[in-house]
Write a protein that holds these residues in place. Structure first.
Motif, PDB file in Angstrom:
ATOM      1  N   VAL A  81     -10.227  -6.619   1.390  1.00  0.00           N
ATOM      2  CA  VAL A  81      -9.631  -5.293   1.518  1.00  0.00           C
ATOM      3  C   VAL A  81      -8.319  -5.372   2.299  1.00  0.00           C
ATOM      4  CG1 VAL A  81      -9.949  -2.980   2.502  1.00  0.00           C
ATOM      5  CG2 VAL A  81     -11.899  -4.192   1.482  1.00  0.00           C
ATOM      6  N   SER A  82      -7.274  -4.839   1.696  1.00  0.00           N
ATOM      7  CA  SER A  82      -5.999  -4.685   2.419  1.00  0.00           C
ATOM      8  C   SER A  82      -5.134  -3.676   1.691  1.00  0.00           C
ATOM      9  CB  SER A  82      -5.271  -6.028   2.559  1.00  0.00           C
ATOM     10  OG  SER A  82      -4.783  -6.466   1.312  1.00  0.00           O
ATOM     11  N   LEU A  83      -4.148  -3.175   2.393  1.00  0.00           N
ATOM     12  CA  LEU A  83      -3.166  -2.275   1.801  1.00  0.00           C
ATOM     13  C   LEU A  83      -2.075  -3.125   1.171  1.00  0.00           C
ATOM     14  CD1 LEU A  83      -1.997   0.665   1.514  1.00  0.00           C
ATOM     15  CD2 LEU A  83      -0.609   0.059   3.498  1.00  0.00           C
ATOM     16  N   SER A  84      -1.858  -2.961  -0.119  1.00  0.00           N
ATOM     17  CA  SER A  84      -0.767  -3.652  -0.792  1.00  0.00           C
ATOM     18  C   SER A  84       0.529  -2.912  -0.487  1.00  0.00           C
ATOM     19  CB  SER A  84      -1.013  -3.686  -2.302  1.00  0.00           C
ATOM     20  OG  SER A  84       0.173  -4.050  -2.973  1.00  0.00           O
ATOM     21  N   LEU A  85       1.386  -3.521   0.302  1.00  0.00           N
ATOM     22  CA  LEU A  85       2.665  -2.881   0.620  1.00  0.00           C
ATOM     23  C   LEU A  85       3.548  -2.712  -0.621  1.00  0.00           C
ATOM     24  CD1 LEU A  85       3.418  -4.388   4.135  1.00  0.00           C
ATOM     25  CD2 LEU A  85       2.801  -2.024   3.579  1.00  0.00           C
ATOM     26  N   PRO A  86       3.569  -3.668  -1.565  1.00  0.00           N
ATOM     27  CA  PRO A  86       4.350  -3.420  -2.784  1.00  0.00           C
ATOM     28  C   PRO A  86       3.852  -2.204  -3.576  1.00  0.00           C
ATOM     29  CG  PRO A  86       3.930  -5.762  -2.550  1.00  0.00           C
ATOM     30  CD  PRO A  86       3.099  -5.065  -1.495  1.00  0.00           C
ATOM     31  N   PHE A  88       2.189   0.343  -2.260  1.00  0.00           N
ATOM     32  CA  PHE A  88       2.521   1.483  -1.412  1.00  0.00           C
ATOM     33  C   PHE A  88       3.980   1.881  -1.621  1.00  0.00           C
ATOM     34  CE2 PHE A  88       4.124   3.341   2.537  1.00  0.00           C
ATOM     35  CZ  PHE A  88       3.232   4.381   2.727  1.00  0.00           C
ATOM     36  N   GLU A  89       4.853   0.894  -1.659  1.00  0.00           N
ATOM     37  CA  GLU A  89       6.281   1.176  -1.836  1.00  0.00           C
ATOM     38  C   GLU A  89       6.568   1.785  -3.211  1.00  0.00           C
ATOM     39  OE1 GLU A  89      10.644  -0.868  -1.224  1.00  0.00           O
ATOM     40  OE2 GLU A  89       8.871  -2.139  -1.134  1.00  0.00           O
ATOM     41  N   THR A  90       5.994   1.223  -4.246  1.00  0.00           N
ATOM     42  CA  THR A  90       6.214   1.736  -5.602  1.00  0.00           C
ATOM     43  C   THR A  90       5.732   3.179  -5.711  1.00  0.00           C
ATOM     44  OG1 THR A  90       6.047  -0.470  -6.561  1.00  0.00           O
ATOM     45  CG2 THR A  90       5.638   1.399  -8.041  1.00  0.00           C
ATOM     46  N   TYR A  91       4.540   3.437  -5.203  1.00  0.00           N
ATOM     47  CA  TYR A  91       3.996   4.796  -5.278  1.00  0.00           C
ATOM     48  C   TYR A  91       4.841   5.759  -4.441  1.00  0.00           C
ATOM     49  CZ  TYR A  91       0.906   8.714  -5.754  1.00  0.00           C
ATOM     50  OH  TYR A  91       0.412   9.954  -6.062  1.00  0.00           O
ATOM     51  N   THR A  92       5.238   5.333  -3.255  1.00  0.00           N
ATOM     52  CA  THR A  92       6.035   6.193  -2.377  1.00  0.00           C
ATOM     53  C   THR A  92       7.346   6.580  -3.057  1.00  0.00           C
ATOM     54  OG1 THR A  92       5.031   5.223  -0.408  1.00  0.00           O
ATOM     55  CG2 THR A  92       7.133   6.360  -0.108  1.00  0.00           C
ATOM     56  N   ARG A  93       8.032   5.596  -3.636  1.00  0.00           N
ATOM     57  CA  ARG A  93       9.294   5.890  -4.328  1.00  0.00           C
ATOM     58  C   ARG A  93       9.064   6.878  -5.464  1.00  0.00           C
ATOM     59  NH1 ARG A  93      10.892   1.529  -6.843  1.00  0.00           N
ATOM     60  NH2 ARG A  93       9.773  -0.085  -5.749  1.00  0.00           N
ATOM     61  N   GLY A  94       8.035   6.639  -6.266  1.00  0.00           N
ATOM     62  CA  GLY A  94       7.734   7.528  -7.380  1.00  0.00           C
ATOM     63  C   GLY A  94       7.332   8.923  -6.926  1.00  0.00           C
ATOM     64  N   TYR A  95       6.550   8.987  -5.881  1.00  0.00           N
ATOM     65  CA  TYR A  95       6.096  10.287  -5.359  1.00  0.00           C
ATOM     66  C   TYR A  95       7.286  11.102  -4.857  1.00  0.00           C
ATOM     67  CZ  TYR A  95       3.307  13.670  -2.733  1.00  0.00           C
ATOM     68  OH  TYR A  95       2.750  14.823  -2.267  1.00  0.00           O
ATOM     69  N   LEU A  96       8.135  10.474  -4.070  1.00  0.00           N
ATOM     70  CA  LEU A  96       9.295  11.192  -3.536  1.00  0.00           C
ATOM     71  C   LEU A  96      10.248  11.607  -4.653  1.00  0.00           C
ATOM     72  CD1 LEU A  96       9.886   9.145  -0.272  1.00  0.00           C
ATOM     73  CD2 LEU A  96       9.071  11.515  -0.453  1.00  0.00           C
ATOM     74  N   GLU A  97      10.412  10.743  -5.634  1.00  0.00           N
ATOM     75  CA  GLU A  97      11.267  11.091  -6.776  1.00  0.00           C
ATOM     76  C   GLU A  97      10.666  12.262  -7.550  1.00  0.00           C
ATOM     77  OE1 GLU A  97      12.309   9.041 -10.992  1.00  0.00           O
ATOM     78  OE2 GLU A  97      12.647   7.781  -9.221  1.00  0.00           O
ATOM     79  N   GLY A  98       9.371  12.226  -7.753  1.00  0.00           N
ATOM     80  CA  GLY A  98       8.693  13.296  -8.473  1.00  0.00           C
ATOM     81  C   GLY A  98       8.716  14.625  -7.733  1.00  0.00           C
TER      82      GLY A  98
END
Length: 175
Positions: A81-86, A88-98
């Motif tokens: 178990v770990s947080l995938s930073l890549p 996280f980054e992809t989703y964050t960029r898409g979320y903010l863009e959306g």
């Protein structure tokens, strides 16, 4: 109990008017998006029975809890178990863009906390169900909800280790 003060931070910010109440899905994960089999394109959001007033950071956070974990939600081996930073980054960029600039500065700043809070909350919900005899979440094996609990809490701990990177990703993504 070590996270008690953090557990209330978002709702306190709502009461203070620093986070707005908005329409939220409240179960934002990949399996609640209808995908076109041929094109792979998202068609629409489904499972709409959970829509109600809420916080944008909770919808974001639940997506991260589900989609940026390197392990399955019920993985018995928490070393996986770990947080995938890549991711996280992809989703964050898409979320903010959306969101097209509709999020307040406080909402943007609180995105990592939304991920942590939703992961923690889900862990508590799995633990509660386990302690109450597995009556809410469907289980398919002994200690299934306990495994889910441990996975969520391991993910919270990994988020805490990667906290500064998560905050930096949000800052970088909003530009």
């Amino acid at each position: 109990l070590d996270r008690e003060k953090e557990a209330a931070i978002a709702m306190n910010m709502l009461k203070e008017g620093r986070l707005p109440l908005c329409v939220t899905h409240n179960d934002t994960k990949l399996n609640n998006i209808m995908i076109d089999d041929e094109t792979g394109e998202a068609l629409c959001v489904i499972d709409l029975d959970t829509i109600m007033p809420g916080l944008s950071i909770f919808d974001f956070g639940d997506s991260i809890r589900f989609g940026a974990n390197t392990a399955e939600e019920d993985e018995p081996d928490v070393s996986k178990v770990s947080l995938s930073l890549p991711l996280f980054e992809t989703y964050t960029r898409g979320y903010l863009e959306g969101c097209k600039g509709s999020l307040s500065p406080d909402e943007k700043k609180m995105l990592p906390m939304g991920a942590k809070l939703m992961t923690f909350e889900c862990g508590v919900r799995f633990l509660t169900d386990f302690l109450q005899g597995d009556t809410y979440f469907h289980t398919s094996r002994e200690n299934h909800n306990l495994d889910r609990t441990r996975t969520q809490f391991a993910l919270v701990a990994d988020m805490e280790k990667k906290w500064e990177e998560m905050e930096e990703i949000v800052r970088k993504s909003e530009k």
